[in-house]
Design a protein around this motif. Structure first.
Motif, PDB file in Angstrom:
ATOM      1  N   HIS A  90       8.976   3.276  52.227  1.00  0.00           N
ATOM      2  CA  HIS A  90       7.916   4.854  52.095  1.00  0.00           C
ATOM      3  C   HIS A  90       7.567   5.630  51.486  1.00  0.00           C
ATOM      4  O   HIS A  90       6.758   6.338  51.774  1.00  0.00           O
ATOM      5  CB  HIS A  90       9.035   4.939  53.466  1.00  0.00           C
ATOM      6  N   SER A 113      -0.463   9.502  59.790  1.00  0.00           N
ATOM      7  CA  SER A 113      -2.311   9.444  58.409  1.00  0.00           C
ATOM      8  C   SER A 113      -1.668   8.206  58.029  1.00  0.00           C
ATOM      9  O   SER A 113      -0.656   7.357  58.027  1.00  0.00           O
ATOM     10  CB  SER A 113      -2.041  10.414  57.995  1.00  0.00           C
ATOM     11  N   SER A 114      -2.249   7.486  57.618  1.00  0.00           N
ATOM     12  CA  SER A 114      -2.206   6.052  57.004  1.00  0.00           C
ATOM     13  C   SER A 114      -2.272   6.128  55.476  1.00  0.00           C
ATOM     14  O   SER A 114      -2.831   5.299  54.411  1.00  0.00           O
ATOM     15  CB  SER A 114      -3.679   5.140  57.146  1.00  0.00           C
ATOM     16  N   LYS A 115      -2.922   7.804  54.769  1.00  0.00           N
ATOM     17  CA  LYS A 115      -3.465   8.290  54.024  1.00  0.00           C
ATOM     18  C   LYS A 115      -2.031   9.146  52.805  1.00  0.00           C
ATOM     19  O   LYS A 115      -0.856   9.629  53.640  1.00  0.00           O
ATOM     20  CB  LYS A 115      -3.919   8.910  53.468  1.00  0.00           C
ATOM     21  N   PRO A 116      -1.706   7.990  51.540  1.00  0.00           N
ATOM     22  CA  PRO A 116      -0.411   8.656  51.120  1.00  0.00           C
ATOM     23  C   PRO A 116      -0.348  10.373  51.761  1.00  0.00           C
ATOM     24  O   PRO A 116      -1.347  10.929  50.979  1.00  0.00           O
ATOM     25  CB  PRO A 116      -0.365   8.462  49.298  1.00  0.00           C
ATOM     26  N   HIS A 117       0.983  11.085  50.785  1.00  0.00           N
ATOM     27  CA  HIS A 117       0.980  12.142  51.188  1.00  0.00           C
ATOM     28  C   HIS A 117       1.964  13.102  50.684  1.00  0.00           C
ATOM     29  O   HIS A 117       3.440  12.200  50.467  1.00  0.00           O
ATOM     30  CB  HIS A 117       1.179  12.498  52.083  1.00  0.00           C
ATOM     31  N   ARG A 138      -1.662  15.848  60.484  1.00  0.00           N
ATOM     32  CA  ARG A 138      -1.239  15.950  59.558  1.00  0.00           C
ATOM     33  C   ARG A 138      -0.816  16.836  58.978  1.00  0.00           C
ATOM     34  O   ARG A 138      -0.191  17.881  59.334  1.00  0.00           O
ATOM     35  CB  ARG A 138      -0.832  14.797  58.445  1.00  0.00           C
ATOM     36  N   GLU A 162       3.484  10.207  58.743  1.00  0.00           N
ATOM     37  CA  GLU A 162       4.252  10.127  60.177  1.00  0.00           C
ATOM     38  C   GLU A 162       2.217  10.767  60.864  1.00  0.00           C
ATOM     39  O   GLU A 162       1.753  11.458  60.270  1.00  0.00           O
ATOM     40  CB  GLU A 162       4.523  10.946  60.578  1.00  0.00           C
ATOM     41  N   LYS A 200       4.498   6.952  51.106  1.00  0.00           N
ATOM     42  CA  LYS A 200       3.072   6.657  51.222  1.00  0.00           C
ATOM     43  C   LYS A 200       2.481   6.984  52.545  1.00  0.00           C
ATOM     44  O   LYS A 200       0.631   6.073  52.552  1.00  0.00           O
ATOM     45  CB  LYS A 200       3.381   4.745  51.479  1.00  0.00           C
ATOM     46  N   LYS A 201       2.862   6.703  53.184  1.00  0.00           N
ATOM     47  CA  LYS A 201       2.307   6.561  54.938  1.00  0.00           C
ATOM     48  C   LYS A 201       2.890   7.558  55.442  1.00  0.00           C
ATOM     49  O   LYS A 201       4.223   7.463  56.675  1.00  0.00           O
ATOM     50  CB  LYS A 201       1.994   5.298  55.098  1.00  0.00           C
TER      51      LYS A 201
END
Ligand SMILES: Nc1ncnc2c1ncn2[C@@H]1O[C@H](COP(=O)(O)OS(=O)(=O)O)[C@@H](OP(=O)(O)O)[C@H]1O
Length: 558
Positions: A493, A511-515, A230, A509, A506-507
């Motif tokens: 989202h 990645s599974s971590k919030p951003h 990311r 593109e 929340k997720k």
């Protein structure tokens, strides 16, 4: 049952594939369908079996043989029927792979006039179908990052500035040709350069699919970007911006010069912008690069991305003002790629992808360059590329926008005069200096007029910048409709990050971590004297009103 009749009955599956809310085939469904093999081949084999009775006709000479023959024919007929039923069932399970594009423009608003770039062959790097053209500091990064969540959107992370600064490089460059001339500096002992125009032809019999670069004469094959990172594209975006700025100081093309000379107002804006960007000629090149690059966001994900950037180990002899894109490009990556060669491949691959991203047929390709909205030459150039392109403009109260712009300026050049003093032509007459770039950009109606000379209003969608913060899902819903996309990006989202004071993903593109967006987005604004704010309100009021009339939307800016 005759075989031929089974095939048409299998066809309706093409129309009964996944559909959007309005009943048209969704892009996802279309893309999935395209990746599948057509079911017809298996049926074609069975068709050959179907011709058996005719071939056996001559054998029916005795009653016993006739009975045997009848049995055989019955068995074959049953066999054919079974195979046909199987074909029928397979046909239903696998939608027709015709790859129609009807699903994209579900609302039927696009694809009028010239063929859209969608229809241009099978090239994996295509010209954009949609552009975020502005406005600077309106929330364009947030819009782009949110849209990237959509599986049918492929967006360029950086701002290519093609239609304003790099037009002379041509559409081929815009589409794909960015890294052939980039130099990379890793560590001193790994200094290497990608030779100018040195995209090597594939070796005979080579299994590589992409181009190969020549690094100090050695072939380097960019890896497919298997690492989904990311931070990297965002960083690359900023790096490109730095390069673009350096390139901006290059002599302009004759055409650009002519346009600028004819437009004294624009000339002034350009000068303003240039002076904000003007690099202090007394500092050394290496210091300049270090200072500039230090301002970049550090990677947010320490396991993936950029660790730090080095100044040139072999600085070119030229002054930074004459640095060209070809001369810049310095980068050091880490993680997941411990070998320097791998590092280089990794970076070069992503840099290459920093022009038009690879896209499947049916995906929307887009980029954002907020400066397009105010560049006088841009509408005509974009129109020349595609008359059916869709344009997105994020607009925000021009006063907040100007303060945001100014906040960015002082973060880079802390000693600029105060916002208040730059707002007025001179302190005594109280006249607004609307040619000061942060104020000029906010004259939305004036800029829009130029676009309307080339594109109908129906092809331009205005994103409400304030609502993009208070209700991102609502705004994204309308944007998806405008782009003819299925509404996939929704409330689920986003979450509101209280510390940042902005909605975050929340997720994101890959990645599974919030951003949340980086720290240059959502800065604390400088406080402006209330009297100056009032003067600006009075100044913008008629312009805003005109903009509301032109767009048919009341943005509610006071
Ligand atoms: N979700 C989210 N997170 C952070 N920031 C957000 C978000 N949505 C909109 N914004 C607003 O976007 C402003 C920056 O606008 P741009 O991305 O268009 O800036 S730029 O032109 O690309 O420099 C930025 O301006 P500043 O607040 O002045 O930093 C934000 O107000």
């Amino acid at each position: 049952m005759p075989y031929e009749r089974l095939i048409p009955s299998a066809q309706p599956s093409a129309q009964t594939g996944p559909r959007g809310s309005d009943g048209s085939e969704t892009l996802r469904g279309a893309a999935r369908a395209r990746r599948r093999a057509p079911p017809v081949t298996r049926c074609e084999k069975s068709e050959q079996h179907g011709s058996v009775p005719g071939a056996l006709g001559g054998m029916a000479s005795s009653p016993g043989a006739r009975q045997e023959l009848l049995k055989l024919v019955m068995t074959l007929w049953l066999g054919v029927t079974c195979v046909s039923i199987l074909c029928f069932l397979l046909g239903r399970a696998e939608p027709e792979s015709s790859g129609t594009l009807t699903g994209r423009y579900a609302n039927g608003t696009a694809l009028k006039g010239r063929p859209s770039p969608l229809e241009e062959g099978d090239s994996s790097r295509r010209l954009p179908h949609a552009l975020i053209i502005g406005v600077k500091k309106g929330g364009t990064r947030a819009l782009l990052e949110f849209l990237r969540l959509h599986p049918d959107v492929r967006a360029l992370g950086s701002e290519p500035h093609f239609f304003d600064r790099h037009y002379a490089r041509g559409l081929t460059w815009y589409r794909s040709n960015s890294t052939q001339t980039l130099y990379f500096t890793l560590e001193k002992k790994f200094v290497g350069k990608v030779e100018q125009g040195a995209v090597a032809d594939a070796e005979p019999g080579s299994k590589t699919t992409g181009p190969e670069f020549l690094l100090d004469g050695e072939r380097v094959t960019p890896r497919a970007p298997s690492v989904s990172c990311r931070a990297l594209p965002l960083f690359i975006g900023t790096l490109t911006e730095v390069m673009v700025r350096a390139a901006d100081h290059l002599p302009r093309s004759q055409e650009q010069l002519e346009i600028l000379q004819k437009d004294p107002e624009h000339q002034k804006i350009q000068d303003e912008e240039q002076s904000q960007l003007t690099l202090n000629s007394t500092i050394s090149e290496s210091t300049w690069i270090q200072t500039t690059l230090k301002k970049l966001d550090p990677p947010e994900d320490p396991s993936c991305g950029i660790s730090y950037i080095l100044p040139f180990t072999n600085p070119p002899t030229t002054h930074p003002l004459s640095l060209s894109v070809e001369q810049m490009g310095l980068i050091r990556c880490f993680a997941g790629a411990p070998e320097p060669q791998q590092l280089l491949r990794w970076c070069s691959d992503d840099l290459r992808a920093s022009m038009m991203p690879k896209a499947l047929r049916g995906q929307i390709v887009m980029e954002k360059t907020p400066r397009y909205f105010v560049s006088p030459e841009t509408p005509a150039r974009i129109h020349a590329m595609s008359r059916s392109i869709k344009l997105l403009v994020v607009v925000r109260d021009p006063i907040t926008r100007a303060i945001s712009d100014y906040t960015q300026i002082i973060s880079k050049t802390p000693d600029v005069p105060s916002f208040e003093s730059l707002t007025f032509r001179n302190s005594s007459d109280g006249q607004i200096d609307f040619l000061w770039s942060p104020l000029y950009i906010g004259l939305y109606a004036r800029h829009l007029e130029r676009w309307l000379a080339y594109f109908p209003l129906s092809q331009i969608h205005f994103v409400h910048g304030e609502r993009l913060i208070s209700d991102p899902a609502g705004e994204l819903g309308r944007v998806q409709d405008f782009l003819g996309l299925q509404r996939i990006i929704t409330d689920k989202h986003f979450y509101f990050n209280k510390t940042k004071g902005f909605p975050c993903l929340k997720k994101p593109e890959g990645s599974s971590k919030p951003h949340c967006l980086g720290k240059t987005k959502g800065r604390t604004h400088v406080r402006i004297h209330p009297e100056v704010l009032q003067k600006l309100r009075d100044f913008y009021q008629p312009h805003n009103h005109r903009f509301y009339q032109m767009t048919g939307m009341d943005f509610g800016w006071q």
